[in-house]
Scaffold this motif. Sequence first.
Motif, PDB file in Angstrom:
ATOM      1  N   LEU A  74       0.884  -1.171   0.000  1.00  0.00           N
ATOM      2  CA  LEU A  74       0.000   0.000   0.000  1.00  0.00           C
ATOM      3  C   LEU A  74       0.914   1.211   0.000  1.00  0.00           C
ATOM      4  O   LEU A  74       1.503   1.555   1.041  1.00  0.00           O
ATOM      5  N   PRO A  75       1.074   1.855  -1.146  1.00  0.00           N
ATOM      6  CA  PRO A  75       2.112   2.869  -1.338  1.00  0.00           C
ATOM      7  C   PRO A  75       2.131   3.951  -0.262  1.00  0.00           C
ATOM      8  O   PRO A  75       1.112   4.564   0.040  1.00  0.00           O
ATOM      9  N   GLY A  76       3.291   4.118   0.354  1.00  0.00           N
ATOM     10  CA  GLY A  76       3.500   5.208   1.288  1.00  0.00           C
ATOM     11  C   GLY A  76       2.965   4.988   2.688  1.00  0.00           C
ATOM     12  O   GLY A  76       3.115   5.860   3.550  1.00  0.00           O
ATOM     13  N   VAL A  77       2.367   3.823   2.946  1.00  0.00           N
ATOM     14  CA  VAL A  77       1.768   3.656   4.274  1.00  0.00           C
ATOM     15  C   VAL A  77       1.999   2.278   4.878  1.00  0.00           C
ATOM     16  O   VAL A  77       2.263   2.148   6.064  1.00  0.00           O
ATOM     17  N   GLY A  78       1.897   1.204   4.088  1.00  0.00           N
ATOM     18  CA  GLY A  78       2.054  -0.122   4.680  1.00  0.00           C
ATOM     19  C   GLY A  78       1.732  -1.223   3.693  1.00  0.00           C
ATOM     20  O   GLY A  78       2.076  -1.146   2.519  1.00  0.00           O
ATOM     21  N   TYR A  79       1.048  -2.253   4.149  1.00  0.00           N
ATOM     22  CA  TYR A  79       0.717  -3.376   3.273  1.00  0.00           C
ATOM     23  C   TYR A  79      -0.559  -4.066   3.742  1.00  0.00           C
ATOM     24  O   TYR A  79      -1.094  -3.772   4.818  1.00  0.00           O
ATOM     25  N   ALA A  80      -1.034  -5.000   2.896  1.00  0.00           N
ATOM     26  CA  ALA A  80      -2.277  -5.721   3.179  1.00  0.00           C
ATOM     27  C   ALA A  80      -2.072  -7.201   2.919  1.00  0.00           C
ATOM     28  O   ALA A  80      -1.258  -7.586   2.079  1.00  0.00           O
ATOM     29  N   PHE A  81      -2.832  -8.023   3.646  1.00  0.00           N
ATOM     30  CA  PHE A  81      -2.820  -9.458   3.386  1.00  0.00           C
ATOM     31  C   PHE A  81      -4.188 -10.031   3.732  1.00  0.00           C
ATOM     32  O   PHE A  81      -5.031  -9.344   4.343  1.00  0.00           O
ATOM     33  N   VAL A  82      -4.414 -11.285   3.330  1.00  0.00           N
ATOM     34  CA  VAL A  82      -5.730 -11.912   3.481  1.00  0.00           C
ATOM     35  C   VAL A  82      -5.584 -13.263   4.161  1.00  0.00           C
ATOM     36  O   VAL A  82      -4.682 -14.039   3.842  1.00  0.00           O
ATOM     37  N   ALA A 302      -5.034   5.056   0.723  1.00  0.00           N
ATOM     38  CA  ALA A 302      -5.660   6.308   1.153  1.00  0.00           C
ATOM     39  C   ALA A 302      -6.589   6.079   2.342  1.00  0.00           C
ATOM     40  O   ALA A 302      -6.593   6.852   3.306  1.00  0.00           O
ATOM     41  N   ASN A 303      -7.369   4.990   2.293  1.00  0.00           N
ATOM     42  CA  ASN A 303      -8.281   4.682   3.387  1.00  0.00           C
ATOM     43  C   ASN A 303      -7.527   4.392   4.682  1.00  0.00           C
ATOM     44  O   ASN A 303      -7.959   4.776   5.772  1.00  0.00           O
ATOM     45  N   LEU A 304      -6.401   3.704   4.561  1.00  0.00           N
ATOM     46  CA  LEU A 304      -5.603   3.371   5.736  1.00  0.00           C
ATOM     47  C   LEU A 304      -5.056   4.631   6.401  1.00  0.00           C
ATOM     48  O   LEU A 304      -5.036   4.749   7.631  1.00  0.00           O
TER      49      LEU A 304
END
Length: 400
Positions: A74-82, A302-304
Amino acid sequence: RPAGQESPQLTDQRTQTMNHSVIKSASVYSAKLPAIGAMREHLAELSFTPLTENQLSCSGFENNQVTGELVTNLPGVGYAFVVRQDTKLIPTKIVNRKLKERVDALISSGLREKVTRKEKQAMKDQLIVEMAATAEYETTLTHALYDQSNELLYLNTTTKRPLKVVMHLLVKCMGSLKTQTIHIDDIKMGISNRLKDYLTDSAERPEALGPFSPLQFVKLKSADTAQEMVTFKGMDLNGERASDVVSLLEAGYQVEELELWHEPISFKLNSDFSLRAITMPDYDSDDDADDYAHHWRQCNAANLILLSKAITDLCTMMDYQAPAEEKAACEAVPADQDQLYQDAVEFVMESGRASISAIQRHFRIGYNRAAWLVEAMETRGIVSTPDSQGLRKVIAGGAA
């Protein structure tokens, strides 16, 4: 949106807007997770594999259905996983009915006069194994977003079972994991007092809810044993009905759930610090509208950012500190050199109220901080030890 708040301007109809937000509800954790590269290696060790015939459930980390990645940047903020969990659907009523049929058949055949509890359990376990071979299954996907700079982990559920599954898998693949839920002492009382100040023309109103505004939903719960629930919805909390809410708050009701606006998002804050009914803004697609993977990353990044800003503002407003930090902050400054302690002593002497909750409400601080102040006063002979009902007395002539 609060009364008088303008709606965001509509975008040009030729511009495609969308939001791939995976966070509609959220449980929030303070967590220290590794960098994205190391995270990919860890999660790959427990990637999801399909249910076998005899398994009742299985879980693991699965590739994102939009980006195709095990861990999505997640550019500029972190990452996501499932995290995916598949569970066989074996109705308890059907199991119990078939068990009764087998027990009755065994007794009527004359082979047994009575079936013990242990034997019934063994028969039930065998039934479940047999039914699992042909049972349908349901799939639960839990999305996780991680804000690296703020060390905040968001899971898009408030249900205990999937939360436990995610935490179990993270610990299993990483060996150890430092996480804790964000717990604010007596959040009900804190939010209730702030909402009451906001809804009345008190001097505290401008700062009562900080950057937040109440919207059109609040659920109140009585503090007595009856625990009566009263819900106000579809009404302007800034309008005529505000007095009804204030009357209940003054009668001892506390906020169980409150809808808040934190521009440009809204959500319902629960007494366990979980969030529900989260609404996010739509975003213009700055590239090819068919590049859903790119847009998914941009939207959720952006939401994060927006969600973390709201959470950090909530923590600031509610005087939250991590337990270790709060203890260190209390012990770092001797009581006789702490200005807040001096102010608290003055308040107790003037008001005659030596309770932790009174200090907490008056100074708008956390429970642990207020408890430390009262304990310091007890040590210095300013207040008594608690009596059998937990009440303290102010002792004249104590050493500040």
